[in-house]
Design an enzyme around this catalytic site. Sequence first.
Site, PDB file in Angstrom:
ATOM      1  N   PHE A  52       0.942  -1.165  -0.123  1.00 41.93           N
ATOM      2  CA  PHE A  52       0.005   0.172   0.139  1.00 41.93           C
ATOM      3  C   PHE A  52       0.829   1.404   0.166  1.00 41.93           C
ATOM      4  CE2 PHE A  52      -3.291  -2.892   1.772  1.00 41.93           C
ATOM      5  CZ  PHE A  52      -4.452  -2.542   0.689  1.00 41.93           C
ATOM      6  N   ALA A 111      12.850   2.898  10.126  1.00 40.54           N
ATOM      7  CA  ALA A 111      11.972   4.114  10.374  1.00 40.54           C
ATOM      8  C   ALA A 111      11.532   4.489  11.716  1.00 40.54           C
ATOM      9  CB  ALA A 111      10.609   4.052   9.388  1.00 40.54           C
ATOM     10  N   TYR A 224      -6.992  -2.581   9.094  1.00 36.49           N
ATOM     11  CA  TYR A 224      -7.822  -3.577   8.313  1.00 36.49           C
ATOM     12  C   TYR A 224      -8.931  -4.080   9.386  1.00 36.49           C
ATOM     13  CZ  TYR A 224      -9.367  -7.963   6.265  1.00 36.49           C
ATOM     14  OH  TYR A 224     -10.029  -9.024   5.775  1.00 36.49           O
ATOM     15  N   TYR A 234      -7.239 -11.820  13.755  1.00 40.93           N
ATOM     16  CA  TYR A 234      -7.048 -10.525  13.462  1.00 40.93           C
ATOM     17  C   TYR A 234      -7.443  -9.442  14.340  1.00 40.93           C
ATOM     18  CZ  TYR A 234      -5.044  -6.963  10.528  1.00 40.93           C
ATOM     19  OH  TYR A 234      -4.282  -5.965  10.176  1.00 40.93           O
ATOM     20  N   VAL A 273      -2.844  -9.818  -1.141  1.00 43.51           N
ATOM     21  CA  VAL A 273      -1.681 -10.312  -1.080  1.00 43.51           C
ATOM     22  C   VAL A 273      -0.711  -9.396  -1.126  1.00 43.51           C
ATOM     23  CG1 VAL A 273      -0.311 -12.086  -1.920  1.00 43.51           C
ATOM     24  CG2 VAL A 273      -2.685 -12.306  -2.211  1.00 43.51           C
ATOM     25  N   THR A 274       0.228  -9.322   0.225  1.00 36.75           N
ATOM     26  CA  THR A 274       1.333  -8.529   0.285  1.00 36.75           C
ATOM     27  C   THR A 274       2.399  -9.596   1.202  1.00 36.75           C
ATOM     28  OG1 THR A 274       0.771  -7.272   2.346  1.00 36.75           O
ATOM     29  CG2 THR A 274       0.044  -6.263   0.361  1.00 36.75           C
TER      30      THR A 274
HETATM   31  P1  NAI Z   1       4.234  -4.302   3.025  1.00 39.99           P
HETATM   32  O1  NAI Z   1       4.914  -5.651   3.532  1.00 39.99           O
HETATM   33  O2  NAI Z   1       4.207  -4.727   1.700  1.00 39.99           O
HETATM   34  O3  NAI Z   1       5.114  -3.028   3.242  1.00 39.99           O
HETATM   35  C1  NAI Z   1       5.541  -2.835   4.397  1.00 39.99           C
HETATM   36  C2  NAI Z   1       6.631  -1.634   4.303  1.00 39.99           C
HETATM   37  O4  NAI Z   1       7.139  -1.439   5.303  1.00 39.99           O
HETATM   38  C3  NAI Z   1       7.676  -1.613   3.215  1.00 39.99           C
HETATM   39  O5  NAI Z   1       7.916  -0.605   2.433  1.00 39.99           O
HETATM   40  C4  NAI Z   1       8.809  -2.081   4.106  1.00 39.99           C
HETATM   41  O6  NAI Z   1      10.003  -1.707   3.438  1.00 39.99           O
HETATM   42  C5  NAI Z   1       8.509  -1.061   5.351  1.00 39.99           C
HETATM   43  N1  NAI Z   1       9.312  -1.294   6.519  1.00 39.99           N
HETATM   44  C6  NAI Z   1       8.898  -2.341   7.275  1.00 39.99           C
HETATM   45  N2  NAI Z   1       9.773  -2.322   8.361  1.00 39.99           N
HETATM   46  C7  NAI Z   1      10.338  -1.072   8.389  1.00 39.99           C
HETATM   47  C8  NAI Z   1      11.354  -0.243   9.276  1.00 39.99           C
HETATM   48  N3  NAI Z   1      11.604  -0.589  10.397  1.00 39.99           N
HETATM   49  N4  NAI Z   1      11.624   0.911   8.711  1.00 39.99           N
HETATM   50  C9  NAI Z   1      11.419   1.529   7.611  1.00 39.99           C
HETATM   51  N5  NAI Z   1      10.698   0.870   6.783  1.00 39.99           N
HETATM   52  C10 NAI Z   1       9.992  -0.546   7.290  1.00 39.99           C
HETATM   53  O7  NAI Z   1       2.872  -4.375   3.707  1.00 39.99           O
HETATM   54  P2  NAI Z   1       1.315  -3.677   3.359  1.00 39.99           P
HETATM   55  O8  NAI Z   1       0.532  -4.825   3.369  1.00 39.99           O
HETATM   56  O9  NAI Z   1       1.386  -2.798   2.373  1.00 39.99           O
HETATM   57  O10 NAI Z   1       0.846  -3.041   4.811  1.00 39.99           O
HETATM   58  C11 NAI Z   1       1.024  -1.688   5.045  1.00 39.99           C
HETATM   59  C12 NAI Z   1       0.058  -1.469   6.111  1.00 39.99           C
HETATM   60  O11 NAI Z   1      -1.216  -1.651   5.662  1.00 39.99           O
HETATM   61  C13 NAI Z   1      -0.012  -2.017   7.366  1.00 39.99           C
HETATM   62  O12 NAI Z   1      -0.144  -1.275   8.444  1.00 39.99           O
HETATM   63  C14 NAI Z   1      -0.888  -3.204   7.288  1.00 39.99           C
HETATM   64  O13 NAI Z   1      -1.515  -3.646   8.450  1.00 39.99           O
HETATM   65  C15 NAI Z   1      -1.884  -2.200   6.363  1.00 39.99           C
HETATM   66  N6  NAI Z   1      -3.015  -3.096   5.658  1.00 39.99           N
HETATM   67  C16 NAI Z   1      -2.566  -4.100   5.020  1.00 39.99           C
HETATM   68  C17 NAI Z   1      -3.593  -5.038   4.303  1.00 39.99           C
HETATM   69  C18 NAI Z   1      -3.183  -6.220   3.491  1.00 39.99           C
HETATM   70  O14 NAI Z   1      -4.289  -6.969   3.354  1.00 39.99           O
HETATM   71  N7  NAI Z   1      -1.934  -6.335   3.050  1.00 39.99           N
HETATM   72  C19 NAI Z   1      -5.037  -4.546   4.358  1.00 39.99           C
HETATM   73  C20 NAI Z   1      -5.217  -3.312   5.421  1.00 39.99           C
HETATM   74  C21 NAI Z   1      -4.347  -2.754   5.736  1.00 39.99           C
END
Ligand code: NAI
Length: 396
Positions: A52, A111, A224, A234, A273-274
Amino acid sequence: MIIEPKTRGFICLTAHPTGCEQNVLSQIEYIKSKPTTEQPKKVLVIGASTGFGLASRITSAYGSNASTIGVYFEKPPSEGRPASPGWYNTAAFEKQAHKDGLYAKSINGDAFSNEIKEQTLKLIKEDLGEIDLLIYSLASPVRTHPNTGERFKSVLKPIGGTFKDNTVDFHTGEVKEISIEPSSGDDIKNTVTVMGGEDWQMWIDLLKSANVLTKDFKTVAYSYIGPSLTEAVYRKGTIGRAKDHLEATAFKITDTLKDIDGKAYVSVNKALVTQASSAIPVIPLYISLLYKVMKEEGIHEGCIEQIERLFSERLYANEVPLDTEGRIRIDDWEMRDDVQAKVLELWKEATTETLPSIGDLDGYKTDFFNLFGFNVEGVDYDKDVNEMVDIPGLQG
Ligand code: NAI
């Protein structure tokens, strides 16, 4: 080198630069096919390299010509060892953005740390002066607290009782029951410390005190909710407590932004899916069934479609529509009663034998491999590719 997928459980240890580039270019094309907007103009995305966060960066840059700074934590390549996918995604994005005359720089590091926050602030001051949008899209299993140095680990566990239900091993297609023991000790506190709102608030406090937030500044973090099928692991589990904390933090941040008419929002997004979601038990089976239903209904979306809709129909609408808890909902199509009723019916029938026809296991797998730049249409995986890719706007 020739790069092939090497999977271990729900992760893939390799990534393909050309496939990642192709994914990024497709997302850019999608945003370019939509009408351009006035806002946002100067954007900081935390967690900008995948999922995202990456979609938020692309939507900002190509939807309204915004200057973007991305912060992420990715593994660079070394000779003979490919980088992590977020590295290649960012390289592709910044290369294209620079070609198109857009400002795009990034910082690779933790971060959660004070150092990375200070480095980002310095870059904002030097290059942009101020920002009008901060997207907080971190998904991390661990956090080292910047003040105490203590390292916290988040866990994905139910609270109060053992959870038993089906899940699918998406590599083999086997549907089987899993049992997860309930949280104990400091599990809840630790998960809230990693994935709750404290770090988001720290970012805002720092940037606000340095006067780099514009009037009417907005910030959004992602959450979520999901259906009753997944709620024990969850929303009512340890991760749900962290999301409750994140959502409560939005109100606190809005209070601290009153004098500049700023607003903090949580957007509840669709299950996709991520790398983060494939690690959550039960979610792969739920997503396989959900994809099938949503594709049949013609309402399936990926990260880029979700974020485009979030920006154009929610965040920058004349009035930001909110639910009764004050949250933005872009999971509205996933949570439609008819969609959920169908998923629930299919859930009852899902077995190793039935899933290939009643669910979209292929769609799940394709999306999973796509995250790492594999199984991407039009990419010749037999062709030699240079793993040593630079990120053109990388700082430090
Ligand atoms: P993702 O795993 O694709 O992205 C995570 C991002 O965080 C990446 O850019 C990664 O480099 C960065 N990251 C992780 N640890 C870090 C750190 N210590 N310092 C700097 N950057 C760091 O995850 P996704 O799925 O896009 O999740 C993003 C948000 O969206 C989360 O809060 C998740 O709970 C939320 N979300 C995800 C859903 C899903 O189905 N995938 C649904 C609804 C919300």
